[in-house]
Design an enzyme around this catalytic site. Structure first.
Site, mmCIF file in Angstrom:
data_model
loop_
_atom_site.group_PDB
_atom_site.id
_atom_site.type_symbol
_atom_site.label_atom_id
_atom_site.label_comp_id
_atom_site.label_asym_id
_atom_site.label_seq_id
_atom_site.Cartn_x
_atom_site.Cartn_y
_atom_site.Cartn_z
ATOM 1 N N LYS A 11 -8.908 -3.312 4.093
ATOM 2 C CA LYS A 11 -7.772 -3.684 3.247
ATOM 3 C C LYS A 11 -6.442 -3.589 4.007
ATOM 4 C CE LYS A 11 -10.030 -2.407 -1.106
ATOM 5 N NZ LYS A 11 -9.866 -1.644 -2.365
ATOM 6 N N PHE A 59 -3.727 -1.678 -13.721
ATOM 7 C CA PHE A 59 -3.305 -1.713 -12.319
ATOM 8 C C PHE A 59 -3.498 -3.087 -11.675
ATOM 9 C CE2 PHE A 59 -7.700 -0.035 -12.424
ATOM 10 C CZ PHE A 59 -8.350 -0.922 -11.571
ATOM 11 N N ARG A 87 -21.845 1.653 0.083
ATOM 12 C CA ARG A 87 -21.013 2.353 -0.917
ATOM 13 C C ARG A 87 -20.975 3.852 -0.608
ATOM 14 N NH1 ARG A 87 -17.748 -0.328 -4.696
ATOM 15 N NH2 ARG A 87 -18.241 1.233 -6.262
ATOM 16 N N THR A 93 -13.833 5.677 -4.964
ATOM 17 C CA THR A 93 -12.625 4.849 -5.069
ATOM 18 C C THR A 93 -11.366 5.665 -4.782
ATOM 19 O OG1 THR A 93 -13.754 3.588 -6.798
ATOM 20 C CG2 THR A 93 -11.370 3.265 -6.594
ATOM 21 N N ARG A 104 -13.228 6.228 3.237
ATOM 22 C CA ARG A 104 -12.035 6.424 2.391
ATOM 23 C C ARG A 104 -11.445 7.824 2.569
ATOM 24 N NH1 ARG A 104 -14.244 2.930 -2.803
ATOM 25 N NH2 ARG A 104 -13.150 0.984 -2.290
ATOM 26 N N GLU A 128 -19.029 -12.534 -3.250
ATOM 27 C CA GLU A 128 -17.851 -12.178 -2.451
ATOM 28 C C GLU A 128 -17.959 -12.729 -1.034
ATOM 29 O OE1 GLU A 128 -17.077 -8.163 -5.125
ATOM 30 O OE2 GLU A 128 -17.733 -7.934 -3.046
HETATM 31 P P1 GDP Z 1 -14.210 0.148 -5.935
HETATM 32 O O1 GDP Z 1 -15.462 -0.592 -6.337
HETATM 33 O O2 GDP Z 1 -14.475 1.553 -5.466
HETATM 34 O O3 GDP Z 1 -13.349 -0.619 -4.960
HETATM 35 O O4 GDP Z 1 -13.335 0.351 -7.262
HETATM 36 P P2 GDP Z 1 -12.997 -0.639 -8.478
HETATM 37 O O5 GDP Z 1 -13.852 -1.873 -8.463
HETATM 38 O O6 GDP Z 1 -13.002 0.203 -9.722
HETATM 39 O O7 GDP Z 1 -11.476 -1.034 -8.224
HETATM 40 C C1 GDP Z 1 -11.127 -2.061 -7.313
HETATM 41 C C2 GDP Z 1 -9.919 -1.619 -6.524
HETATM 42 O O8 GDP Z 1 -8.806 -1.481 -7.414
HETATM 43 C C3 GDP Z 1 -10.030 -0.235 -5.869
HETATM 44 O O9 GDP Z 1 -10.748 -0.243 -4.664
HETATM 45 C C4 GDP Z 1 -8.578 0.134 -5.686
HETATM 46 O O10 GDP Z 1 -7.986 -0.552 -4.563
HETATM 47 C C5 GDP Z 1 -7.963 -0.421 -6.974
HETATM 48 N N1 GDP Z 1 -7.932 0.597 -8.052
HETATM 49 C C6 GDP Z 1 -8.992 1.124 -8.729
HETATM 50 N N2 GDP Z 1 -8.600 2.001 -9.661
HETATM 51 C C7 GDP Z 1 -7.239 2.035 -9.585
HETATM 52 C C8 GDP Z 1 -6.230 2.745 -10.306
HETATM 53 O O11 GDP Z 1 -6.507 3.546 -11.219
HETATM 54 N N3 GDP Z 1 -4.938 2.507 -9.961
HETATM 55 C C9 GDP Z 1 -4.597 1.627 -8.958
HETATM 56 N N4 GDP Z 1 -3.308 1.447 -8.658
HETATM 57 N N5 GDP Z 1 -5.530 0.929 -8.273
HETATM 58 C C10 GDP Z 1 -6.824 1.141 -8.562
#
Ligand code: GDP
Length: 139
Positions: A11, A59, A87, A93, A104, A128
């Site tokens: 990213k 968000f 993962r 996350t 991370r 994707e």
């Molecule tokens: P991932 O599968 O671990 O990437 O998580 P998600 O699919 O839930 O979220 C996608 C992306 O959104 C994450 O990797 C973060 O960059 C962002 N994100 C997730 N949760 C939050 C949050 O609570 N606040 C903010 N600002 N960004 C978030």
């Protein structure tokens, strides 16, 4: 459909911080083979499409702005049990909750600027991958 492939993006925060090489090294050291790789930058429109599933989340607008703020590296990776094992390698996350040694934990700076993406299912890995690589049959 089972597959041995997953999709990842380094990213904008991690790329801008100069961590792309270190992250790629960790990925390869953990047994993943890079099948395709592209340095690119998402427009806000494309970032919005990629994260469309999160459209209703509070968000979403911030996420789209962040993901279109700088260069990213998109990759197709191959390994046994690729989606799940990747993962595990990237961690939770929220870096505050990510296990020691995960990408991370090592490189993310916030729950949003969390260094790396990893597909969460075989189906999404394929979708994707196709989002970034129109010529996947070559790899
Ligand atoms: P991932 O599968 O671990 O990437 O998580 P998600 O699919 O839930 O979220 C996608 C992306 O959104 C994450 O990797 C973060 O960059 C962002 N994100 C997730 N949760 C939050 C949050 O609570 N606040 C903010 N600002 N960004 C978030």
């Amino acid at each position: 459909m089972a597959t041995n492939r997953t999709f990842t993006m380094i990213k904008p925060d991690a790329f801008a911080a100069g961590n792309a090489g270190a992250i790629t090294k960790i990925i390869e050291e953990n047994g993943f083979t890079i099948k395709a790789m592209k340095l690119t930058k998402l427009s806000a429109e494309r970032a919005g499409q990629f994260y469309e599933i999160h459209k209703e989340r509070p968000f979403y607008n911030d996420l789209v702005a962040y993901m279109s703020s700088g260069s990213i590296i998109a990759m197709i990776l191959e390994n046994e049990n690729a989606v799940e094992s990747f993962r595990t390698l990237i961690g939770a996350t929220n870096p505050a909750e990510a296990a020691e040694g995960t990408i991370r934990k090592l490189f993310a700076t916030s729950i949003e600027a969390n260094a790396i993406h990893g597909s969460d299912s075989d189906e999404n890995a394929q979708i994707e991958g196709n989002f970034f690589f129109s010529d996947l049959e070559k790899f």
